[in-house]
Scaffold this active site. Structure first.
Site, short mmCIF file in Angstrom:
data_model
loop_
_atom_site.label_atom_id
_atom_site.label_comp_id
_atom_site.label_asym_id
_atom_site.label_seq_id
_atom_site.Cartn_x
_atom_site.Cartn_y
_atom_site.Cartn_z
N GLY A 12 7.42 4.15 -80.70
CA GLY A 12 6.79 3.42 -79.80
C GLY A 12 5.48 3.53 -79.77
N ASN A 13 5.04 4.67 -79.19
CA ASN A 13 3.65 5.13 -78.87
C ASN A 13 2.72 4.91 -80.20
OD1 ASN A 13 3.75 6.13 -76.29
ND2 ASN A 13 5.44 7.48 -76.98
N LYS A 129 12.46 10.34 -69.73
CA LYS A 129 12.11 9.50 -70.92
C LYS A 129 10.66 8.98 -70.48
CE LYS A 129 11.92 6.69 -74.23
NZ LYS A 129 11.20 7.06 -75.54
N LYS A 214 15.02 6.54 -78.76
CA LYS A 214 15.13 5.88 -80.19
C LYS A 214 15.66 6.91 -81.26
CE LYS A 214 11.21 6.51 -82.58
NZ LYS A 214 10.52 7.45 -81.83
N LYS A 276 13.11 14.31 -81.07
CA LYS A 276 12.96 14.16 -82.55
C LYS A 276 13.52 15.19 -83.27
CE LYS A 276 8.77 11.72 -82.07
NZ LYS A 276 9.08 10.45 -81.82
#
Ligand code: ADP
Ligand code: MG
Length: 314
Positions: A12-13, A129, A214, A276
């Protein structure tokens, strides 16, 4: 032989913080994805929504403030649903265009995806988050007072609001995603980690006040689709140890054991790199032959070919 399956997660970033930036980033991001499809891989795309969901909720909050009766509060789950449309629309169109330009079938399906979370998840008591824009300390302190939001410093980039990020338990639309992928369509699913929902009585799903990371949702999706690769594309080329310090060291090919050791040392920031690396470890451990890769959006192809990125295998 069956096509190899890849779940590609777009950060997203890395997608920019407004529509113009997003359109540029998505135009770049679809190229390596189209390369994979051209090479014969079955690809399912997921994406983050951290910056976008924060912006959407801020916009909706303004509307509610102006006229609370006409526009009551918009929950975070609904804002994630909106972000799936906003980002998915862009990825669908750009990917379709790129595939058609290459003479490939341009069938891209974006599946509105809900993901079950547990109301007892400890994450609801400890928000981690980051969502929304990066603020200065002064701006964050002011907003914290006004809105009672919690803010943290995000990896040297500024202050951001943090919300609960519970573990994904099950993907409600998994059969739909699998059926479309198996039928040869390129699927975009579990956007923004999926719309977080609680299973309540009968068949009711109730939106949860959270944003699922995500990376975790993509890992669950990759396992459930029996994927061979999980590729997490983000704003850095490698996960690093001593990140941001003079003795920073980029990680290339590492084993699950090494990754776990670095996790235990606290080398990865919660809410950004930690999910991640944890997702990569979980995927690599889940079945022999599964590999996870973390790299820069623009370097996806080199990463898959083993030329760059952080690659984690069992
Ligand atoms: P995305 O939107 O792709 O999920 P995130 O901002 O959540 O991206 O996570 C990626 C970011 O994590 C990097 O851009 C970097 O600023 C930060 N980060 C924190 N710790 C590390 C680390 N140890 N190595 C590399 N990047 C890290
Ligand atoms: Mg992230």
């Amino acid at each position: 032989m069956e096509n190899k399956k890849i779940v590609v997660a777009l950060g997203g970033n890395a997608l920019g913080s407004n529509l113009v930036e997003q359109m540029i980033s998505v135009s770049d991001a679809v190229k390596p994805i189209a390369d994979l499809i051209e090479e014969g891989y079955e690809v399912v795309v997921t994406h983050g929504n951290g910056p976008q969901v924060g912006v959407i909720q801020d916009a909706m909050t303004l509307l509610s403030r102006e006229n609370p009766e006409k526009h009551p509060h918009f929950p975070l789950s609904v804002c994630t649903a909106m972000s799936q449309g906003y980002i998915g629309y862009d990825i669908t169109n750009k990917l379709r265009e790129e595939l058609l330009d290459r003479g490939l079938a341009g069938n891209v399906a974006c599946v509105l995806t809900q993901v079950e979370v547990d109301p007892q998840d400890p994450a609801f008591r400890h928000p981690t988050k980051p969502i929304g824009p990066f603020l200065t300390k002064e701006e964050a302190d002011k907003k914290a007072m006004e809105k009672r939001h919690v803010f943290i410093e995000d990896s040297g980039r500024g202050y951001r609001r943090v919300v609960a990020s519970p573990e994904p338990i099950s993907i409600i639309e998994i059969d739909t995603i699998r059926a479309l992928a198996d039928a040869g369509y390129v699927v975009i699913g579990a956007g923004g980690g999926g719309i977080p929902v609680f299973k309540t009585e009968n068949h009711h799903l109730q939106g949860a006040p959270a944003v699922i990371d995500k990376d975790r949702a993509s890992e669950l999706l990759a396992e459930q689709l029996d994927a061979d690769f999980l590729i997490i594309l983000t704003a850095v080329e490698n996960a690093a140890i001593n990140y941001g310090k003079p003795d920073e060291q980029k990680l290339g090919e590492i084993s699950v054991e090494e990754a776990k050791k670095y996790i235990a040392e606290g080398q990865f920031a919660p809410g950004s790199m930690l999910p991640k690396v944890e997702a990569a470890v979980k995927f690599a451990e889940s079945k022999p032959g599964r590999t996870a890769l973390i790299t820069l959006l623009e370097k996806a192809k080199d990463g898959i070919n083993g030329k760059t990125g952080t690659r984690i295998h069992a």
